[in-house]
Design a protein around this motif. Sequence first.
Motif, mmCIF file in Angstrom:
data_model
loop_
_atom_site.group_PDB
_atom_site.id
_atom_site.type_symbol
_atom_site.label_atom_id
_atom_site.label_comp_id
_atom_site.label_asym_id
_atom_site.label_seq_id
_atom_site.Cartn_x
_atom_site.Cartn_y
_atom_site.Cartn_z
ATOM 1 N N VAL A 9 -4.826 -6.091 3.082
ATOM 2 C CA VAL A 9 -4.825 -5.048 2.275
ATOM 3 C C VAL A 9 -3.493 -4.395 2.533
ATOM 4 O O VAL A 9 -2.723 -4.360 3.233
ATOM 5 C CB VAL A 9 -5.742 -4.000 3.054
ATOM 6 N N GLY A 10 -3.097 -3.913 1.148
ATOM 7 C CA GLY A 10 -1.672 -3.264 0.921
ATOM 8 C C GLY A 10 -0.671 -4.387 0.532
ATOM 9 O O GLY A 10 -1.082 -5.348 0.360
ATOM 10 N N HIS A 11 0.300 -3.969 0.498
ATOM 11 C CA HIS A 11 1.608 -4.948 -0.218
ATOM 12 C C HIS A 11 2.649 -4.860 0.728
ATOM 13 O O HIS A 11 3.971 -4.216 0.618
ATOM 14 C CB HIS A 11 1.842 -4.203 -1.384
ATOM 15 N N LEU A 12 2.583 -4.899 1.981
ATOM 16 C CA LEU A 12 3.537 -5.246 3.315
ATOM 17 C C LEU A 12 4.046 -6.945 3.462
ATOM 18 O O LEU A 12 5.152 -7.071 3.849
ATOM 19 C CB LEU A 12 3.235 -4.952 4.483
ATOM 20 N N ARG A 13 3.235 -7.930 2.834
ATOM 21 C CA ARG A 13 3.255 -9.048 3.364
ATOM 22 C C ARG A 13 3.361 -9.855 2.074
ATOM 23 O O ARG A 13 2.598 -9.635 1.071
ATOM 24 C CB ARG A 13 1.957 -9.582 4.060
ATOM 25 N N GLY A 14 4.242 -10.861 2.170
ATOM 26 C CA GLY A 14 4.216 -11.562 0.677
ATOM 27 C C GLY A 14 3.589 -12.974 0.876
ATOM 28 O O GLY A 14 3.185 -13.355 2.051
ATOM 29 N N GLU A 15 3.544 -13.833 -0.031
ATOM 30 C CA GLU A 15 2.395 -14.675 -0.207
ATOM 31 C C GLU A 15 3.299 -15.906 0.181
ATOM 32 O O GLU A 15 2.712 -17.244 0.513
ATOM 33 C CB GLU A 15 1.757 -15.174 -1.381
ATOM 34 N N GLU A 16 4.730 -15.991 0.192
ATOM 35 C CA GLU A 16 5.579 -17.093 0.631
ATOM 36 C C GLU A 16 6.824 -16.443 1.468
ATOM 37 O O GLU A 16 7.051 -15.111 1.299
ATOM 38 C CB GLU A 16 5.945 -17.842 -0.615
#
Length: 469
Positions: A9-16
Amino acid sequence: MPATAPTGVGHLRGEESFPAAARRALGDAQLRRNLRHATTTIRAKSGAVIAEVPDWPELRAAARAIKTDTMARLPELLEQLEAAVTAAGGTVHWAADAVEANRIVTELVRAAGADRVMKVKSMATQEIGLNEALEAAGIEPVETDLAELIVQLGDDRPSHILVPAIHRNRAEIREIFLRAMPGVDPALTDEPAVLAAAARRHLRETFLSTRVAVSGANFAVAETGTLAVVESEGNGRMCLTLPETLITVMGIEKVIPTWRDLEVFLQLLPRASTGERMNPYTSMWTGVTPGDGPQAFHLVLLDNGRSAVLADEVGRQALHCIRCSACLNVCPVYERTGGHAYGSVYPGPIGAVLSPQLTGVADNASLPYASSLCGACYDACPVMIDIPSILVHLRAQAPHPRAEAATMAAAAYTMDRPALYAAAQRAARLSQLAGPRGRGLPPPLSGWTASRDLPEPPPQTFRQWWAQR
């Protein structure tokens, strides 16, 4: 230890990882031109207005002292803020993480009988993924900040703390408006004034017909319960005064002790961020005033990993951040890769130290390495956050490959034994066989020298020089 921000949830972790994302960004020549133009312009403006202030170093030191004091007694100040907001007619909600904050806001919007909200630019709501949570509940979020609107209409992601659409030029913005903005004139040009006018017409109906607004907060004064939002377009003023219900989502670190402390930060923030002497719009409100402005005010105090950051005596400096983005504008890494490579809503140097602490370093292990440690961010920071020191601190916490850990353990063992260390110094002379740049080293050592010159060993070691004398 306090919990970190939840996954999924949210936008603190990137996919790469950062290296993989940065490598792709470096291949985008248009992106690099856009970033170079924007950051160069902002740096020049900011430097000019900062030079006008004779006591800039003293202001920075005062801001650091205020923030240090705030973090030292944060629980006490938050309780004081809650009491002041409640006494002024507002309602305070405590959210342990992004999931809880999204649930609270969604329930408040439903209770107000609304199916649409207008939003003031807010890093906290981007962090928790509030737009996605609202859409999943059948509620339409409308961004009213011009740059955030561009990002939303373009189905894009912010790439800068202050200027979320910094990676777009005006021709690209025109294409986004033509494609996604309802009722836009097909003859729309890419002149900035024309694009701004199109956005103004698009947003006017939203301002006049939406009953609920969601904002962030730049500062919250514990002494009085006053919230403050600073902005440049006037959309914030519209959202903060026209709706019937106002919901503010604020990270707990945004509290400051007294009204007079605002004097320091309102001198620092505009100069360090947009290169202005003062903000065009500085909106402040305290609770609810009958017959004037929103008649229901809710303050959501967001933790989402901040208590975990506070528990780290070195890393807690990251909570001093006032989101001015000065560190992004001077960072040579950010200028070349842009914000998307960081994978977090907080890009650049401050994101490289804040995001890993909010999520746990293992979840963002590459970000502390997204820096050359040049120190430009520390020189530019208006609250004197020692970002390079925090980066080094977090690198020590990041998981390391077994080969690297074994190499460092062997180095420590050698350096702890004088005779062995002397022998190693003599053996280092053999590195000349690898060539001037170390290209002859076998894998995995060849990876280290691919982007570094192998230091040339001196004609004699210090020990040899000392023995001769």
